[in-house]
Design a protein around this motif. Sequence first.
Motif, PDB file in Angstrom:
ATOM      1  N   ASP A 139       0.856  -1.184   0.000  1.00 48.78           N
ATOM      2  CA  ASP A 139       0.000   0.000   0.000  1.00 48.78           C
ATOM      3  C   ASP A 139       0.896   1.238   0.000  1.00 48.78           C
ATOM      4  O   ASP A 139       1.914   1.276   0.709  1.00 48.78           O
ATOM      5  CB  ASP A 139      -0.900   0.032   1.242  1.00 48.78           C
ATOM      6  N   LEU A 140       0.523   2.252  -0.789  1.00 49.36           N
ATOM      7  CA  LEU A 140       1.291   3.489  -0.872  1.00 49.36           C
ATOM      8  C   LEU A 140       0.495   4.641  -0.271  1.00 49.36           C
ATOM      9  O   LEU A 140      -0.723   4.742  -0.482  1.00 49.36           O
ATOM     10  CB  LEU A 140       1.648   3.800  -2.326  1.00 49.36           C
ATOM     11  N   PHE A 141       1.185   5.499   0.456  1.00 50.81           N
ATOM     12  CA  PHE A 141       0.543   6.603   1.156  1.00 50.81           C
ATOM     13  C   PHE A 141       1.273   7.913   0.866  1.00 50.81           C
ATOM     14  O   PHE A 141       2.497   7.936   0.678  1.00 50.81           O
ATOM     15  CB  PHE A 141       0.578   6.376   2.675  1.00 50.81           C
ATOM     16  N   SER A 142       0.517   9.013   0.871  1.00 49.43           N
ATOM     17  CA  SER A 142       1.136  10.329   0.858  1.00 49.43           C
ATOM     18  C   SER A 142       1.778  10.557   2.218  1.00 49.43           C
ATOM     19  O   SER A 142       1.393   9.909   3.208  1.00 49.43           O
ATOM     20  CB  SER A 142       0.084  11.416   0.602  1.00 49.43           C
ATOM     21  N   PRO A 153      -3.949   7.078   2.122  1.00 48.33           N
ATOM     22  CA  PRO A 153      -3.596   6.070   1.111  1.00 48.33           C
ATOM     23  C   PRO A 153      -3.853   6.595  -0.294  1.00 48.33           C
ATOM     24  O   PRO A 153      -4.863   7.249  -0.550  1.00 48.33           O
ATOM     25  CB  PRO A 153      -4.530   4.900   1.440  1.00 48.33           C
ATOM     26  N   ILE A 154      -2.907   6.336  -1.201  1.00 50.75           N
ATOM     27  CA  ILE A 154      -3.090   6.742  -2.595  1.00 50.75           C
ATOM     28  C   ILE A 154      -3.086   5.533  -3.526  1.00 50.75           C
ATOM     29  O   ILE A 154      -3.429   5.654  -4.694  1.00 50.75           O
ATOM     30  CB  ILE A 154      -2.001   7.745  -3.040  1.00 50.75           C
ATOM     31  N   LYS A 155      -2.715   4.368  -3.001  1.00 51.62           N
ATOM     32  CA  LYS A 155      -2.779   3.143  -3.791  1.00 51.62           C
ATOM     33  C   LYS A 155      -2.899   1.966  -2.843  1.00 51.62           C
ATOM     34  O   LYS A 155      -2.127   1.834  -1.898  1.00 51.62           O
ATOM     35  CB  LYS A 155      -1.548   2.962  -4.677  1.00 51.62           C
ATOM     36  N   SER A 156      -3.885   1.128  -3.090  1.00 51.42           N
ATOM     37  CA  SER A 156      -4.096  -0.058  -2.263  1.00 51.42           C
ATOM     38  C   SER A 156      -3.705  -1.288  -3.063  1.00 51.42           C
ATOM     39  O   SER A 156      -4.299  -1.582  -4.100  1.00 51.42           O
ATOM     40  CB  SER A 156      -5.573  -0.137  -1.835  1.00 51.42           C
ATOM     41  N   GLY A 157      -2.674  -2.006  -2.595  1.00 54.34           N
ATOM     42  CA  GLY A 157      -2.267  -3.225  -3.285  1.00 54.34           C
ATOM     43  C   GLY A 157      -3.348  -4.281  -3.165  1.00 54.34           C
ATOM     44  O   GLY A 157      -3.817  -4.559  -2.054  1.00 54.34           O
ATOM     45  N   PRO A 158      -3.786  -4.888  -4.236  1.00 55.42           N
ATOM     46  CA  PRO A 158      -4.903  -5.843  -4.178  1.00 55.42           C
ATOM     47  C   PRO A 158      -4.632  -7.055  -3.295  1.00 55.42           C
ATOM     48  O   PRO A 158      -5.576  -7.694  -2.827  1.00 55.42           O
ATOM     49  CB  PRO A 158      -5.099  -6.243  -5.640  1.00 55.42           C
ATOM     50  N   ALA A 159      -3.370  -7.392  -3.076  1.00 48.12           N
ATOM     51  CA  ALA A 159      -3.046  -8.546  -2.227  1.00 48.12           C
ATOM     52  C   ALA A 159      -2.337  -8.120  -0.949  1.00 48.12           C
ATOM     53  O   ALA A 159      -1.722  -8.936  -0.273  1.00 48.12           O
ATOM     54  CB  ALA A 159      -2.170  -9.542  -2.992  1.00 48.12           C
ATOM     55  N   SER A 160      -2.426  -6.825  -0.601  1.00 50.40           N
ATOM     56  CA  SER A 160      -1.801  -6.373   0.641  1.00 50.40           C
ATOM     57  C   SER A 160      -2.590  -6.909   1.829  1.00 50.40           C
ATOM     58  O   SER A 160      -3.778  -7.266   1.708  1.00 50.40           O
ATOM     59  CB  SER A 160      -1.748  -4.846   0.695  1.00 50.40           C
ATOM     60  N   LEU A 161      -1.944  -6.941   2.986  1.00 46.83           N
ATOM     61  CA  LEU A 161      -2.617  -7.447   4.185  1.00 46.83           C
ATOM     62  C   LEU A 161      -3.847  -6.602   4.505  1.00 46.83           C
ATOM     63  O   LEU A 161      -4.903  -7.131   4.866  1.00 46.83           O
ATOM     64  CB  LEU A 161      -1.639  -7.442   5.362  1.00 46.83           C
ATOM     65  N   LYS A 236       8.840  12.734  -6.081  1.00 46.02           N
ATOM     66  CA  LYS A 236       7.748  12.823  -5.113  1.00 46.02           C
ATOM     67  C   LYS A 236       7.908  11.749  -4.043  1.00 46.02           C
ATOM     68  O   LYS A 236       8.135  10.576  -4.346  1.00 46.02           O
ATOM     69  CB  LYS A 236       6.397  12.671  -5.806  1.00 46.02           C
ATOM     70  N   LEU A 237       7.760  12.154  -2.791  1.00 47.56           N
ATOM     71  CA  LEU A 237       7.935  11.245  -1.657  1.00 47.56           C
ATOM     72  C   LEU A 237       6.617  10.592  -1.278  1.00 47.56           C
ATOM     73  O   LEU A 237       5.575  11.241  -1.224  1.00 47.56           O
ATOM     74  CB  LEU A 237       8.479  12.023  -0.458  1.00 47.56           C
ATOM     75  N   MET A 238       6.666   9.287  -1.014  1.00 46.76           N
ATOM     76  CA  MET A 238       5.530   8.544  -0.500  1.00 46.76           C
ATOM     77  C   MET A 238       6.038   7.578   0.572  1.00 46.76           C
ATOM     78  O   MET A 238       7.247   7.437   0.773  1.00 46.76           O
ATOM     79  CB  MET A 238       4.832   7.775  -1.618  1.00 46.76           C
ATOM     80  N   VAL A 239       5.105   6.930   1.233  1.00 41.00           N
ATOM     81  CA  VAL A 239       5.444   5.902   2.230  1.00 41.00           C
ATOM     82  C   VAL A 239       4.835   4.583   1.772  1.00 41.00           C
ATOM     83  O   VAL A 239       3.638   4.518   1.466  1.00 41.00           O
ATOM     84  CB  VAL A 239       4.915   6.266   3.623  1.00 41.00           C
ATOM     85  N   ALA A 240       5.655   3.543   1.710  1.00 39.74           N
ATOM     86  CA  ALA A 240       5.188   2.208   1.343  1.00 39.74           C
ATOM     87  C   ALA A 240       4.978   1.394   2.613  1.00 39.74           C
ATOM     88  O   ALA A 240       5.790   1.430   3.538  1.00 39.74           O
ATOM     89  CB  ALA A 240       6.202   1.512   0.442  1.00 39.74           C
ATOM     90  N   ASN A 241       3.871   0.655   2.634  1.00 40.23           N
ATOM     91  CA  ASN A 241       3.558  -0.227   3.759  1.00 40.23           C
ATOM     92  C   ASN A 241       3.502  -1.658   3.242  1.00 40.23           C
ATOM     93  O   ASN A 241       2.649  -2.007   2.434  1.00 40.23           O
ATOM     94  CB  ASN A 241       2.211   0.166   4.380  1.00 40.23           C
ATOM     95  N   PHE A 242       4.445  -2.476   3.711  1.00 38.61           N
ATOM     96  CA  PHE A 242       4.424  -3.913   3.400  1.00 38.61           C
ATOM     97  C   PHE A 242       4.235  -4.650   4.713  1.00 38.61           C
ATOM     98  O   PHE A 242       5.079  -4.560   5.616  1.00 38.61           O
ATOM     99  CB  PHE A 242       5.718  -4.341   2.722  1.00 38.61           C
ATOM    100  N   SER A 243       3.148  -5.376   4.850  1.00 41.46           N
ATOM    101  CA  SER A 243       2.833  -6.056   6.100  1.00 41.46           C
ATOM    102  C   SER A 243       2.528  -7.513   5.882  1.00 41.46           C
ATOM    103  O   SER A 243       2.032  -7.900   4.809  1.00 41.46           O
ATOM    104  CB  SER A 243       1.624  -5.382   6.780  1.00 41.46           C
TER     105      SER A 243
END
Length: 249
Positions: A139-142, A153-161, A236-243
Amino acid sequence: MKDLTHMALIHKKISALLTDMNLSNRQAALKCGIPYGTFNSALKNEREIGWSMLDALARGLGVSFHYFSSDTAGLELLPDRRAEEAGRKAFEILNAQLQSAARSRQYRGCDVSLQDFLDWWFANSGRLEGFDQLQHQVDLFSPPDAEKNRIQPIKSGPASLASICFEVASSEQLRNTLNGFSDRLNSDLVLAHSEAISRGEPVITHPSIDVNLLNGRRFTRQYRRVLAPVYLPDGKLMVANFSQDIKFG
């Protein structure tokens, strides 16, 4: 404050331990969930290392805290470090098999491991390049908005937790779910995302969550999370969340 002689001994013990475990400073920091920059600088410049960081090292590396707090430097204090070579090799083979099995059964079809994400991040210095195999799990976040006390959130990975557990299929649905969390939980998320940005590197934690979702279900889980600053080609800076779910990961 620890005296200089004891601090030098602690540095010696850490270096000996990492050599024994074949870990670099960066690998040890990631394994233990401590800031690499602070840890590496402390070792290289022989600066004081706080007890909280030593406790994180002891827990992450699987040794007794007494190893760091005692006034002796012998590695004989490490548990199970004097096993016969054959036993050690057998353990390494078994551990490799367990890791392989864990990767094959990760949460609901997950085919990417935490190490895969970290390897990608360091290989690309956080640039969103060669991201195709990872993007469905991330998932990607501003950057967080502290005034609004929300992450965006600006992008939700379809298989993210988050997508699987919260049953969402878009960044908007994920945003609505997060907005339903308590102010305190959202504040914790803002702080966690801000910390990843301020450190400029991946931050691994093991948070717990207990919330009531918008669909009425109560959601309780402990999971492994890595937050990392990432950059688009335009900077452009974003934050990635891998869980990953600890139960499966």
